[in-house]
Design an enzyme around this catalytic site. Structure first.
Site, PDB file in Angstrom:
ATOM      1  CG  ASP A  97     -12.787   8.150   0.008  1.00  0.00           C
ATOM      2  OD1 ASP A  97     -12.771   7.743  -1.160  1.00  0.00           O
ATOM      3  OD2 ASP A  97     -11.893   8.857   0.500  1.00  0.00           O
ATOM      4  CB  ALA A  98      -9.578   5.979   1.199  1.00  0.00           C
ATOM      5  CD  GLU A 121     -11.492   4.068  -2.444  1.00  0.00           C
ATOM      6  OE1 GLU A 121     -10.792   4.227  -3.467  1.00  0.00           O
ATOM      7  OE2 GLU A 121     -11.804   5.008  -1.685  1.00  0.00           O
ATOM      8  CG  ASP A 173      -9.466  -0.534  -6.741  1.00  0.00           C
ATOM      9  OD1 ASP A 173     -10.562  -0.334  -7.310  1.00  0.00           O
ATOM     10  OD2 ASP A 173      -8.851   0.366  -6.143  1.00  0.00           O
ATOM     11  CG  HIS A 203     -10.579  -1.326 -12.376  1.00  0.00           C
ATOM     12  ND1 HIS A 203      -9.295  -0.819 -12.441  1.00  0.00           N
ATOM     13  CD2 HIS A 203     -11.311  -0.624 -13.274  1.00  0.00           C
ATOM     14  CE1 HIS A 203      -9.244   0.141 -13.349  1.00  0.00           C
ATOM     15  NE2 HIS A 203     -10.450   0.279 -13.861  1.00  0.00           N
ATOM     16  CG  HIS A 204      -6.008  -2.683 -10.609  1.00  0.00           C
ATOM     17  ND1 HIS A 204      -6.771  -1.561 -10.870  1.00  0.00           N
ATOM     18  CD2 HIS A 204      -5.425  -2.469  -9.390  1.00  0.00           C
ATOM     19  CE1 HIS A 204      -6.656  -0.713  -9.863  1.00  0.00           C
ATOM     20  NE2 HIS A 204      -5.849  -1.239  -8.963  1.00  0.00           N
ATOM     21  CG  ASN A 264      -7.511   9.776  -9.488  1.00  0.00           C
ATOM     22  OD1 ASN A 264      -7.588  10.990  -9.305  1.00  0.00           O
ATOM     23  ND2 ASN A 264      -7.947   8.899  -8.600  1.00  0.00           N
TER      24      ASN A 264
END
Length: 586
Positions: free
Chosen positions: A244-245, A281, A306, A309-310, A383
């Site tokens: 994660d992140a 990520e 991402d 995705h965006h 989110n």
């Protein structure tokens, strides 16, 4: 049994295990470590008192039967009799499926989720990507506030429940990847600071003090995190970890924690004789994340993308708020750039960040499977203010186009649970904090956040209300109804094509060729002898596929959302509104 704990600043540490209470002794060979021997067996409770303080759970606890604030329990990792001999499954030809144990089935347990894994095997996915399963206060939550990084959330089924889940998945040919969080713990139930410098004020993060990866005492903290990661892979026979992140890991050391972790995981893969993978990520848009270590990279095996995705989200929905703004100016151009270049932000100016962002990908040397592509994830749905999925606002044809772009594109595809049938159930932000003050702070913070963006605060779901979690559970009656059944069949068809056609898992990103028309809202790309075209407009599209005047298309339709004819002598594909097609040029 030998008990040990790292508490470098303590003057005394007492072990309480079963009916035994004894003072621990300093380990002469390891600075800061305390040890003691005591009779204990599987399931026995134990804990440590540091400098006559309260009884605390073991930082390396394998089980917290009474929650993060209770005593730890001994776990005999050899007690479980594995049923399946598992040789592993590589990530480079994977189709991932992100799954939250607490909402995949209404019971919210490993066993209930395992009972529905047959659906995924039939769908054709290769790996289940579990959201975090470390213990957190209460029963229900996303899992990103775990506090015992070696243990398994007891309401899900504890360590044995996870092993049964993995065993069942492997029996169906499914690999299992686990999401782990190294960048923060808590905010409640975190007892690590009582033992030593697990956190540092040297760096500041959105969650407060940073996990100590580079300040004094960080050698042991890194060993703690490395040991946890390897334990998941070894003891639970997992096939990989999603990190994660990783951009939030504050680490200034020459040998970074992520390099150290990737080295250790590669070594463990050799030791256990099966492939193991690490998926990051990261919002850095940095190809060094997955560049092999000998070439100067961190050596992770894949990273979420991402940017893809965006671009896809803005092309489908027209949304332009927040970080979508950079992509919304020309979403089809952005989409074409990502499927050929990896990142959209590859050294370009980001208006959302107010600065230049990213680094170019060497597409001639970087395999496409190092990027994970998706139309939906837990983050991108949960989110949102109401946790609404694409299916609540998009017609089935546009959902089919999204599926085609994800499943025939160059990246390793990933689905979010229920996406495959166009689930209408929301996936909302929910918590179960046992601290009333924290619960109220989270509730009010969520409402303020979205209120500032124009939402009526009363419309924002209460994270602490059990109904919020219940609404987020999948409705397993949907696949038996239309239009869900048709969409599910489409996902199965596309995944089967990806499995059987080598061109769809070709790692050569440089070989992907695209064409698009921003105003007409169509995009087409070529992968080997395959052509994929999507029409996102509400009217038919005439798409020139560039076969030339003297060459008639001699191929066939492999899959189409709506009936479509192969191009004629002019090489023009006539694609119905909100539709997509996969063509073979043979």
């Amino acid at each position: 049994m030998q008990f040990e704990v790292w508490a470098p600043e303590a003057d005394s540490v007492v072990l309480e295990a079963a009916d035994v209470r004894c003072a621990m002794e300093r380990d002469a060979g390891r600075e800061g470590w305390w040890t003691a021997g005591a009779e204990a067996s599987d399931g026995d409770r134990y804990g440590f008192r540091v400098d006559d303080g309260p009884l605390l759970p073991d930082p390396r606890s394998r089980r917290q039967p009474d929650g993060p604030d209770g005593p730890s329990a001994v776990v005999d990792q050899e007690a479980y009799a594995w049923r399946e001999a598992w040789a592993g499954r590589r990530l480079n030809r994977a189709v991932l499926y992100e799954l939250h144990v607490g909402t995949y089935a209404p019971e919210g347990t490993f066993d209930a989720a395992a009972a529905r894994l047959g659906h995924l095997a039939e769908l054709g996915v290769t790996h289940v990507s579990l959201m975090p399963v470390c213990p957190f206060p209460g029963v229900n939550g996303w899992g990103y506030e775990g506090v015992s990084l070696w243990a398994v959330h007891e309401p899900y089924g504890g360590p044995e429940g996870l092993k049964r889940f993995v065993d069942t998945a492997h029996g169906l040919g499914l690999g299992v990847v686990l999401d782990v969080v190294h960048n923060h713990l808590g905010p409640s139930g975190n007892h690590l600071p009582a033992f030593g410098p697990y956190f540092t004020d040297t760096h500041h993060t959105p969650w407060g003090a940073a996990v100590n990866l580079d300040a004094p005492g960080s050698d042991e903290v890194r060993a703690f995190l490395l040991g946890s990661a390897l334990a998941w892979l070894r003891d639970y026979r997992l096939d990989g970890l999603r990190l994660d992140a990783v951009h939030a890991l504050a680490d200034t050391r020459a040998l970074t924690f992520l390099e150290e972790l990737s080295t250790a995981v590669d070594a463990l893969a050799v030791e256990v004789g099966r492939p193991l993978g690490l998926i990051a990520e990261s919002d850095l848009c940095d190809p060094r994340t997955t560049t092999p270590r000998p070439a100067g990279g961190l050596g992770l095996h894949a990273q979420w993308n991402d940017d893809f995705h965006h671009a896809l989200h803005t092309a489908l929905t027209g949304e332009s708020q927040g970080y979508y703004a950079d992509f919304a100016r020309a979403p089809l151009a952005a989409l074409a750039k990502t499927v050929t270049s990896g990142f959209f932000h590859n050294g370009t100016y980001s208006t959302f960040r107010g600065r230049t962002h990213g680094r170019p990908v060497d597409v001639t040397r970087t395999p496409a499977h190092r990027f994970v592509g998706y139309a939906q994830t837990h983050d991108q749905i949960g989110n949102r203010a109401l946790g609404d999925r694409l299916a609540t606002s998009l017609a089935p044809g546009l959902q089919a186009c999204a599926a085609a772009l994800v499943l025939t594109g160059p990246f390793t595809p990933m689905l979010f649970m229920g996406e495959e049938w166009g689930a209408r159930t929301p996936w909302q932000f929910f918590t179960d904090h046992t601290d009333p003050e924290l619960a109220e702070a989270v509730r009010n913070g969520r409402r303020r956040e979205f209120g500032a963006h124009g939402w009526d605060q009363e419309e924002i779901p209460d994270p602490q209300d059990p109904a919020t979690r219940d609404r987020s559970c999948l409705d397993w009656s949907e696949p038996g109804r239309e239009p869900h059944g048709r969409l599910l069949a489409w996902y199965r068809e596309l995944i089967a094509l990806r499995r059987t056609l080598p061109d769809l898992h070709d790692p050569d990103l440089a070989a992907v060729k695209t064409a698009f028309d921003e105003d007409a809202r169509w995009l087409a790309y070529r992968r080997g002898d395959l052509r994929i075209a999507v029409n996102l407009a509400e009217k038919p599209a005439a798409i020139p596929l560039g076969y030339g005047r003297h060459r008639r298309f001699g191929g066939r339709v492999l899959a189409a959302w709506e009936p479509v004819e192969v191009p004629g002598a002019d090489g023009v594909l006539h694609l119905p509104p909100e539709s997509c097609v996969v063509l073979a040029d043979d």
